[in-house]
Design an enzyme around this catalytic site. Sequence first.
Site, PDB file in Angstrom:
ATOM      1  N   HIS A 180      29.982  27.594 -20.122  1.00 57.03           N
ATOM      2  CA  HIS A 180      29.215  26.341 -20.048  1.00 57.03           C
ATOM      3  C   HIS A 180      27.755  26.527 -19.672  1.00 57.03           C
ATOM      4  O   HIS A 180      27.000  25.566 -19.686  1.00 57.03           O
ATOM      5  CB  HIS A 180      29.869  25.379 -19.056  1.00 57.03           C
ATOM      6  CG  HIS A 180      29.624  25.760 -17.621  1.00 57.03           C
ATOM      7  ND1 HIS A 180      30.264  26.798 -17.010  1.00 57.03           N
ATOM      8  CD2 HIS A 180      28.773  25.252 -16.692  1.00 57.03           C
ATOM      9  CE1 HIS A 180      29.848  26.913 -15.764  1.00 57.03           C
ATOM     10  NE2 HIS A 180      28.931  25.989 -15.537  1.00 57.03           N
TER      11      HIS A 180
HETATM   12  C1  UD1 Z   1      26.682  21.544 -13.476  1.00 57.07           C
HETATM   13  C2  UD1 Z   1      25.982  22.488 -12.484  1.00 57.07           C
HETATM   14  C3  UD1 Z   1      26.504  23.907 -12.663  1.00 57.07           C
HETATM   15  C4  UD1 Z   1      28.025  23.930 -12.598  1.00 57.07           C
HETATM   16  C5  UD1 Z   1      28.583  22.953 -13.624  1.00 57.07           C
HETATM   17  C6  UD1 Z   1      30.094  22.911 -13.623  1.00 57.07           C
HETATM   18  C7  UD1 Z   1      23.655  22.003 -11.873  1.00 57.07           C
HETATM   19  C8  UD1 Z   1      22.243  22.364 -12.109  1.00 57.07           C
HETATM   20  N1  UD1 Z   1      24.546  22.531 -12.705  1.00 57.07           N
HETATM   21  O1  UD1 Z   1      26.298  21.941 -14.767  1.00 57.07           O
HETATM   22  O2  UD1 Z   1      25.983  24.726 -11.648  1.00 57.07           O
HETATM   23  O3  UD1 Z   1      28.475  25.244 -12.863  1.00 57.07           O
HETATM   24  O4  UD1 Z   1      28.075  21.649 -13.310  1.00 57.07           O
HETATM   25  O5  UD1 Z   1      30.569  22.073 -14.621  1.00 57.07           O
HETATM   26  O6  UD1 Z   1      23.932  21.267 -10.956  1.00 57.07           O
HETATM   27  N2  UD1 Z   1      29.044  15.433 -18.627  1.00 57.07           N
HETATM   28  C9  UD1 Z   1      30.140  14.677 -18.975  1.00 57.07           C
HETATM   29  N3  UD1 Z   1      30.958  14.230 -17.960  1.00 57.07           N
HETATM   30  C10 UD1 Z   1      30.741  14.527 -16.658  1.00 57.07           C
HETATM   31  C11 UD1 Z   1      29.631  15.308 -16.317  1.00 57.07           C
HETATM   32  C12 UD1 Z   1      28.801  15.754 -17.314  1.00 57.07           C
HETATM   33  O7  UD1 Z   1      30.380  14.398 -20.132  1.00 57.07           O
HETATM   34  O8  UD1 Z   1      31.532  14.078 -15.806  1.00 57.07           O
HETATM   35  C13 UD1 Z   1      28.171  15.926 -19.701  1.00 57.07           C
HETATM   36  C14 UD1 Z   1      26.862  15.173 -19.758  1.00 57.07           C
HETATM   37  O9  UD1 Z   1      26.584  14.903 -21.098  1.00 57.07           O
HETATM   38  C15 UD1 Z   1      25.845  16.164 -19.227  1.00 57.07           C
HETATM   39  C16 UD1 Z   1      26.491  17.502 -19.520  1.00 57.07           C
HETATM   40  O10 UD1 Z   1      27.896  17.289 -19.492  1.00 57.07           O
HETATM   41  O11 UD1 Z   1      24.601  15.994 -19.821  1.00 57.07           O
HETATM   42  C17 UD1 Z   1      26.114  18.544 -18.503  1.00 57.07           C
HETATM   43  O12 UD1 Z   1      26.424  18.080 -17.181  1.00 57.07           O
HETATM   44  P1  UD1 Z   1      25.456  18.423 -15.921  1.00 57.07           P
HETATM   45  O13 UD1 Z   1      26.065  17.905 -14.660  1.00 57.07           O
HETATM   46  O14 UD1 Z   1      24.084  18.036 -16.267  1.00 57.07           O
HETATM   47  O15 UD1 Z   1      25.424  19.965 -15.890  1.00 57.07           O
HETATM   48  P2  UD1 Z   1      26.600  21.011 -16.044  1.00 57.07           P
HETATM   49  O16 UD1 Z   1      26.280  21.816 -17.242  1.00 57.07           O
HETATM   50  O17 UD1 Z   1      27.952  20.393 -15.927  1.00 57.07           O
END
Ligand code: UD1
Length: 364
Positions: free
Chosen positions: A208
């Site tokens: 991821h």
């Molecule tokens: C975040 C953390 C990372 C961790 C990861 C675990 C930071 C900088 N990054 O990254 O360290 O390893 O979480 O998963 O804090 N989304 C959903 N549903 C959710 C949450 C997110 O669909 O419940 C989608 C959204 O479109 C979002 C994307 O996933 O834009 C990425 O989520 P985000 O929390 O921005 O970063 P992660 O890549 O999950």
Amino acid sequence: MNVLLVAGARPNFMKIAAIHRASASFRSVRCSIVHTGQHYDQEMSRTFFEELEIPEPAYQLNAGSGSHAEQTARVMVGFEEVCRKEAPDIVLVVGDVNSTLACSIVAKKCGIRVAHVEAGLRSFDLAMPEEINRMVTDAITDYFFVTEKSGAANLLREGKPAGSIFQVGHVMIDNLLHQLDRLSEIDLTKLSTYPLKTREPYLFLTLHRPSNVDSSETFGGIASALNELARDRKIFFPVHPRTRRMMESYGMQLSEQVILLPPLGYRDSLFLWKDAEAVLTDSGGLQEETTALGVPCVTIRENTERPVTIEIGTNVLAGTSPEAIIAGYRESLAKRQQAQVPPLWDGLTSQRIWQVLTTVRMGK
Ligand code: UD1
């Protein structure tokens, strides 16, 4: 002692589960959970609260997704209000996600002491958002709880006082051992859910990191290694929402032997990876959890902030090229024989943390 325990994103939930559970043994402690809402989907958040037996958060900030600035800002605004209302003695943050950074800054500016669990880890790669989160959080932390000796060495090199650094082991492993004891209850039903025969060797994959999935060239190289490894074994791949979005936009082709799954809850994930021939991952936590159970691990990254997993554990830092991933897979199988579990990764870390916090508070 009034403590706010902060959780925002998936890897935080395993850590706060163990810390909150252990707080019950310390009568002077009132520990309330604040969920920032950085992760919010049922399968990215709620499932973890249910499976890991985490009580309802006292506060939900509902920050949601967005750019780093948007997300961090929303958490900060919401958390400032909570700090004003609760006036806690300590804000306890875990790991390195945006919520960790946001809440530690708010707490410190409100004059509240900050305790950071998993402090001192460094990848020395400032292109990684988590590295910035780790460095800024540690710059303003009062009590550093460290999982491995590199964490203490990094903090000392950065000038932190030795008396504020506590090498206590790893709360993630407290949670792992707690859940492992309960897993047998679900084994039999799960076997029929996944296309898995009991003794068939298989790999388990998670991917991821933006550095791996947000570039079609890098992700394409990783995919070709996966297709090669999948020639004679299945690869179970729970797909993170970010990764799924990128796969769709690239029109990525993976072998039919790569079994795409939705994001899994903790127990399903543990059920699958604990018996895998090897785990392929770019997650921080899985490098450590595989080391704790002696499962070969191939880290698809150029660096790691968790060097102990390579020095004495089962982890191999492979890089991201297809040849390196396949070589890393072979090396990880060979490494399994002499791997060791790092000191204090014994399931008792959360107790040690509360012991320290209740003692330092009394001595204040
Ligand atoms: C975040 C953390 C990372 C961790 C990861 C675990 C930071 C900088 N990054 O990254 O360290 O390893 O979480 O998963 O804090 N989304 C959903 N549903 C959710 C949450 C997110 O669909 O419940 C989608 C959204 O479109 C979002 C994307 O996933 O834009 C990425 O989520 P985000 O929390 O921005 O970063 P992660 O890549 O999950």
